[in-house]
Design an enzyme around this catalytic site. Structure first.
Site, PDB file in Angstrom:
ATOM      1  N   ALA A   1      51.050  40.439  43.432  1.00 57.76           N
ATOM      2  CA  ALA A   1      51.445  40.784  42.054  1.00 57.76           C
ATOM      3  C   ALA A   1      50.218  41.282  41.304  1.00 57.76           C
ATOM      4  O   ALA A   1      49.087  40.894  41.609  1.00 57.76           O
ATOM      5  CB  ALA A   1      52.020  39.546  41.370  1.00 57.76           C
TER       6      ALA A   1
ATOM      7  N   GLY B   1      52.557  38.178  46.623  1.00 59.56           N
ATOM      8  CA  GLY B   1      53.819  38.905  46.508  1.00 59.56           C
ATOM      9  C   GLY B   1      53.950  39.990  47.548  1.00 59.56           C
ATOM     10  O   GLY B   1      55.060  40.353  47.943  1.00 59.56           O
TER      11      GLY B   1
ATOM     12  N   GLU C   1      55.301  38.224  50.413  1.00 58.66           N
ATOM     13  CA  GLU C   1      56.679  37.822  50.088  1.00 58.66           C
ATOM     14  C   GLU C   1      57.628  39.011  50.245  1.00 58.66           C
ATOM     15  O   GLU C   1      58.735  38.880  50.772  1.00 58.66           O
ATOM     16  CB  GLU C   1      56.728  37.242  48.680  1.00 58.66           C
TER      17      GLU C   1
ATOM     18  N   GLU D   1      47.815  32.520  46.137  1.00 59.64           N
ATOM     19  CA  GLU D   1      48.144  32.234  44.736  1.00 59.64           C
ATOM     20  C   GLU D   1      47.362  31.057  44.151  1.00 59.64           C
ATOM     21  O   GLU D   1      46.964  31.079  42.999  1.00 59.64           O
ATOM     22  CB  GLU D   1      49.643  31.978  44.586  1.00 59.64           C
TER      23      GLU D   1
HETATM   24  N1  T1G Z   1      46.141  42.762  40.804  1.00 55.10           N
HETATM   25  C1  T1G Z   1      45.443  43.660  40.081  1.00 55.10           C
HETATM   26  N2  T1G Z   1      44.258  44.204  40.468  1.00 55.10           N
HETATM   27  C2  T1G Z   1      43.772  43.792  41.638  1.00 55.10           C
HETATM   28  C3  T1G Z   1      44.429  42.851  42.467  1.00 55.10           C
HETATM   29  C4  T1G Z   1      45.674  42.330  41.991  1.00 55.10           C
HETATM   30  N3  T1G Z   1      46.375  41.456  42.703  1.00 55.10           N
HETATM   31  N4  T1G Z   1      43.660  42.657  43.560  1.00 55.10           N
HETATM   32  C5  T1G Z   1      42.591  43.440  43.433  1.00 55.10           C
HETATM   33  N5  T1G Z   1      42.645  44.124  42.289  1.00 55.10           N
HETATM   34  C6  T1G Z   1      41.675  45.101  41.798  1.00 55.10           C
HETATM   35  C7  T1G Z   1      40.331  44.450  41.538  1.00 55.10           C
HETATM   36  O1  T1G Z   1      40.293  43.884  40.256  1.00 55.10           O
HETATM   37  C8  T1G Z   1      39.399  45.625  41.706  1.00 55.10           C
HETATM   38  O2  T1G Z   1      39.493  46.375  40.506  1.00 55.10           O
HETATM   39  C9  T1G Z   1      40.055  46.456  42.798  1.00 55.10           C
HETATM   40  O3  T1G Z   1      41.435  46.044  42.825  1.00 55.10           O
HETATM   41  C10 T1G Z   1      39.461  46.214  44.155  1.00 55.10           C
HETATM   42  O4  T1G Z   1      39.473  44.798  44.346  1.00 55.10           O
HETATM   43  C11 T1G Z   1      54.435  36.443  42.796  1.00 55.10           C
HETATM   44  C12 T1G Z   1      52.158  35.676  41.750  1.00 55.10           C
HETATM   45  C13 T1G Z   1      43.218  42.831  48.066  1.00 55.10           C
HETATM   46  C14 T1G Z   1      41.605  41.604  49.523  1.00 55.10           C
HETATM   47  O5  T1G Z   1      45.350  37.189  44.967  1.00 55.10           O
HETATM   48  O6  T1G Z   1      42.095  39.466  47.391  1.00 55.10           O
HETATM   49  O7  T1G Z   1      51.151  37.788  44.214  1.00 55.10           O
HETATM   50  O8  T1G Z   1      37.095  46.147  39.788  1.00 55.10           O
HETATM   51  O9  T1G Z   1      37.027  44.571  44.821  1.00 55.10           O
HETATM   52  O10 T1G Z   1      37.135  43.768  48.224  1.00 55.10           O
HETATM   53  O11 T1G Z   1      53.745  35.062  44.545  1.00 55.10           O
HETATM   54  O12 T1G Z   1      41.265  42.509  45.943  1.00 55.10           O
HETATM   55  O13 T1G Z   1      37.864  48.180  41.067  1.00 55.10           O
HETATM   56  O14 T1G Z   1      38.638  47.797  38.702  1.00 55.10           O
HETATM   57  O15 T1G Z   1      38.674  42.755  45.457  1.00 55.10           O
HETATM   58  O16 T1G Z   1      38.753  45.611  49.022  1.00 55.10           O
HETATM   59  C15 T1G Z   1      48.076  37.440  44.938  1.00 55.10           C
HETATM   60  C16 T1G Z   1      43.725  39.467  45.146  1.00 55.10           C
HETATM   61  C17 T1G Z   1      48.367  37.741  43.510  1.00 55.10           C
HETATM   62  C18 T1G Z   1      44.974  39.290  45.996  1.00 55.10           C
HETATM   63  C19 T1G Z   1      40.949  43.722  48.381  1.00 55.10           C
HETATM   64  N6  T1G Z   1      47.144  38.406  45.464  1.00 55.10           N
HETATM   65  N7  T1G Z   1      42.944  40.581  45.617  1.00 55.10           N
HETATM   66  O17 T1G Z   1      39.582  43.342  48.373  1.00 55.10           O
HETATM   67  O18 T1G Z   1      38.688  44.975  46.671  1.00 55.10           O
HETATM   68  S1  T1G Z   1      49.434  36.516  42.840  1.00 55.10           S
HETATM   69  C20 T1G Z   1      45.813  38.192  45.421  1.00 55.10           C
HETATM   70  C21 T1G Z   1      42.136  40.458  46.721  1.00 55.10           C
HETATM   71  C22 T1G Z   1      50.943  36.849  43.508  1.00 55.10           C
HETATM   72  C23 T1G Z   1      53.346  36.201  43.815  1.00 55.10           C
HETATM   73  C24 T1G Z   1      52.031  35.846  43.187  1.00 55.10           C
HETATM   74  C25 T1G Z   1      41.299  41.650  47.048  1.00 55.10           C
HETATM   75  C26 T1G Z   1      41.794  42.437  48.270  1.00 55.10           C
HETATM   76  P1  T1G Z   1      38.185  47.193  39.979  1.00 55.10           P
HETATM   77  P2  T1G Z   1      38.381  44.185  45.308  1.00 55.10           P
HETATM   78  P3  T1G Z   1      38.465  44.457  48.147  1.00 55.10           P
END
Ligand code: T1G
Length: 647
Positions: free
Chosen positions: A62, A101, A104, A124
């Protein structure tokens, strides 16, 4: 549709999502996916669909930036259910990471396939929430409950090979799009498996959950335990009830302080390594690194740089010290081999890139030289005088000093613009924090080189101004002073440590000093006093003068039985400090924690005011990545409400 495109490969519709940078699931993505299902179901020429992503990764979860806003339909659970309920089966084609998500949605598909390098996970809890679109309800129907417990409580992703064995994915392939289309086509010739939501799930005994809770618990961090509760609920209720319970829990946590704290850190960690002030400034290339000093710090720095693929030249004062230094670096890779992180062959390769020498002239080609010698100004100045003579004019020269003034070290250097402080934390190959300390003469591209090195070493680089202790050690000193003030007011040492462990630290301030040794800070204070600085006596001074330096002397703030590291309250310490304690303050654990975290934040505020730190979030990152501050509390500045982060 602007984020989804569809192309036909015969009767297979290949749906590609392109929502850079990580295909996060925004409101628009949810809407387009929801509509796409209807569009393909209505197309008589389509018999199955492949969902694949452009760019670096499958759907990464998400969109975290929407967490602070009210959820908008279609909600993610509805999108997942819609994909699962599609007339035409969907195949998720995963590369990069299918997280939260994203995974999911993949579980709403009838099949999941991935390339070897892909990872799947439910991170999460690292954002202070739990999966909100069936992560705790569908996952156990795919991979069983034990696997799901670790996935949802640790938030750690699982590599594709392991995910295949666990039943989370159906195949590991080499050419993702081609193989996904072939997989979908072949699946149409056989009976389709049940949709995940319709697969059985049996409850577990009470003892299983008690044990899982014990393993998942982290003081002050509620999300992992709530994820476990949601998983248990799913094993004891039907799918619909479990989905409702999971969603309620997710929405409840989404607005919590813990979620706000972890989002604050999530974005701070991504901003810190790329300071906007350095935008467009090209760092100098670093391929060969000289390290002066092969002790614990020097070897750790050499190991970290080697791990990042750099060629290392370790300089020591004589052959015996060179041998010892190289052996120290070798031990770092030996432990990686022992932990199964490195093969013996790779270890050999790592060490092949580490040479030792006693001759500074061998540094003639180094791009960067990092000094990690004894913390004495004369010794350091002599090293840099030599480096100024032998190194290339464009080589960056860095000191790893913790406490000395980098300006004083650089004095006399012919070209101070190439000099910078790079304060690593021991053990340097493990600790993520790197304080980058420019002097007023440091050139912008040298500062940019410091940050580029931090990124290359996968560190958390934070710029610090010059003051005693820079950011981290200066706050540490204030933290310890406030803890001693509580002791003087009659609060028991063990109660203070217990309070900070209850707040989320692994150790309290006194236990930590006993482990590290009280004499390190004592010698710094004595050094300052010898230079004529007015350094008031501390309680720690009294203990060190009484020979109580910590675990290494069998006693410090606590007593330790022979061969036992368990801290025991000490009658000797009570006697030694008796005339310093005046009061019988009775504070609760949270009150103690508030006092000490408040003192850290107050020092942080002064650090900001003096321009030593660039932002409050930088201070939070220093505390979390260098001093064990619990990340689910967001850092002292966040905890004290001193950051602008979205709550
Ligand atoms: N949402 C928005 N922006 C995101 C993002 C996200 N989930 N993940 C990364 N970014 C942005 C980040 O801020 C950065 O922006 C750019 O992407 C590159 O990120 C309903 C509620 C995917 C492994 O927790 O683990 O789903 O600084 O430097 O090293 O159940 O990003 O360039 O402007 O980290 O290649 C669950 C979090 C959400 C994944 C890639 N998902 N992200 O790593 O790039 S909760 C996460 C990561 C959810 C559901 C629930 C990593 C990555 P900018 P980066 P990277």
């Amino acid at each position: 549709m602007t984020l989804l495109t569809v192309r036909r490969d015969g009767e297979i519709a290949v749906v590609t999502l392109d929502n850079p940078p990580v295909n996060a699931i925004s409101e628009a993505v949810r809407k387009e996916l929801f509509e796409m299902v209807g569009q393909l179901d209505a197309d008589p020429g389509v018999r199955a669909a492949v969902l694949i992503c452009a760019g670096r990764t499958f759907l990464a979860g998400a969109d975290v930036r929407e967490f602070g806003k009210p959820p908008v339909e279609p909600h993610l659970p509805e999108v997942v259910d819609r994909i699962e309920g599609a007339e035409k089966p969907w195949v998720a084609a995963i590369h990069g990471a299918a997280l939260g998500g994203g995974f999911e949605i993949a579980m709403g598909c009838r099949f999941r396939i991935a390339v070897e390098s892909a990872r799947v996970g439910l991170p999460e809890v690292t954002l202070g929430v739990i999966p909100g679109a069936s992560g705790t309800v569908r996952t156990p129907r795919l991979a069983g409950i034990e696997t799901t417990v670790d996935l949802v409580t640790s938030g750690r992703p699982m590599p594709a090979g392991k995910a295949l064995k666990a039943g989370l994915i159906d195949a590991v392939v080499s050419d993702l799009e081609r193989d996904a289309v072939a997989f979908a086509r072949a699946a149409l010739d056989a009976e389709l498996p049940l949709p995940v939501s319709q697969r059985p799930l049996a409850p577990m005994p009470e003892a299983f959950w008690q044990d899982a809770r014990k393993r998942a618990a982290k003081p002050g961090h509620q999300a992992p335990l709530r994820a476990l509760d949601s998983l248990r609920f799913a094993t004891e209720h039907d799918f619909a009830e479990a989905m409702e319970h999971e969603r309620e829990t997710f929405l409840d946590l989404r607005g919590s302080d813990e979620a706000a704290a972890l989002r604050h850190i999530f974005f701070a960690e991504r901003a810190a390594p790329k300071p906007s002030a350095l935008k467009g400034i090209e760092p100098r290339p670093v391929r060969t690194v000289g390290v002066i000093g092969g002790g614990t710090m020097g070897a750790g720095i050499a190991g970290a740089c080697r791990e990042a693929g750099m060629e290392i030249l370790l300089i020591e004062r004589d052959d015996e010290a060179v041998t010892r230094g190289l052996a120290n670096v070798g031990k770092i890779f030996d432990s990686a081999v022992k932990r199964g992180k490195l093969s013996a062959e790779d270890r050999a390769g790592r060490m092949a890139g580490v040479r030792g020498s006693t001759d500074y002239a061998d540094l003639a080609d180094a791009d960067l030289v990092i000094e990690a010698v004894f913390e004495e100004i004369g010794v350091k100045r002599a090293v840099f005088a030599e480096l100024g003579r032998v190194c290339r004019a464009d080589a960056v020269l860095a000191t790893n000093t913790s406490y000395l003034d980098p300006r004083a070290i650089a004095e006399g250097l012919p070209d101070p613009s190439r000099f910078i402080g790079l304060h690593f934390f021991s053990p340097a190959h493990i600790m993520k924090l790197l304080e980058i300390v420019p002097t007023p003469d440091t050139a912008p591209d040298v500062l940019a080189t410091g940050f580029a090195l931090g990124r290359a070493l996968n560190k958390m680089p934070v710029q610090a101004g010059i003051c005693e202790g820079f950011i981290g050690n200066r706050i540490l000193k204030r933290y310890r002073a406030e803890a001693e003030a509580l002791v003087k007011q009659g609060v028991a040492i063990a109660e203070i440590d217990a309070a900070m462990r209850g707040y989320g630290f692994r150790m309290g301030p006194f236990e930590a000093q006993d482990l590290g040794g009280l004499d390190i800070a004592f010698l710094q204070r004595e050094g300052a006093r010898a230079e004529g600085q007015d350094v008031p006596e501390t309680l720690g001074d009294i203990l060190v003068r009484a020979g109580r330096k910590g675990q290494k002397t069998g006693g410090g703030w606590y007593d330790y039985a022979e061969g036992d590291r368990t801290p025991k309250p000490s009658a000797s310490v009570a006697t030694l400090l008796a005339d310093r304690v005046s009061g019988s303050a009775a504070l609760s654990g949270p009150e103690i924690a508030d006092r000490l975290v408040g003192a850290m934040a107050a020092e942080g505020e002064a650090i900001l005011r003096e321009g030593i730190a660039q932002s409050p979030q930088d201070i939070d990152l220093v505390e979390i990545h260098g001093y064990g501050f619990p990340r689910w509390k967001g850092g002292p500045m966040f905890a004290a409400g001193m950051t602008a982060s979205a709550r």
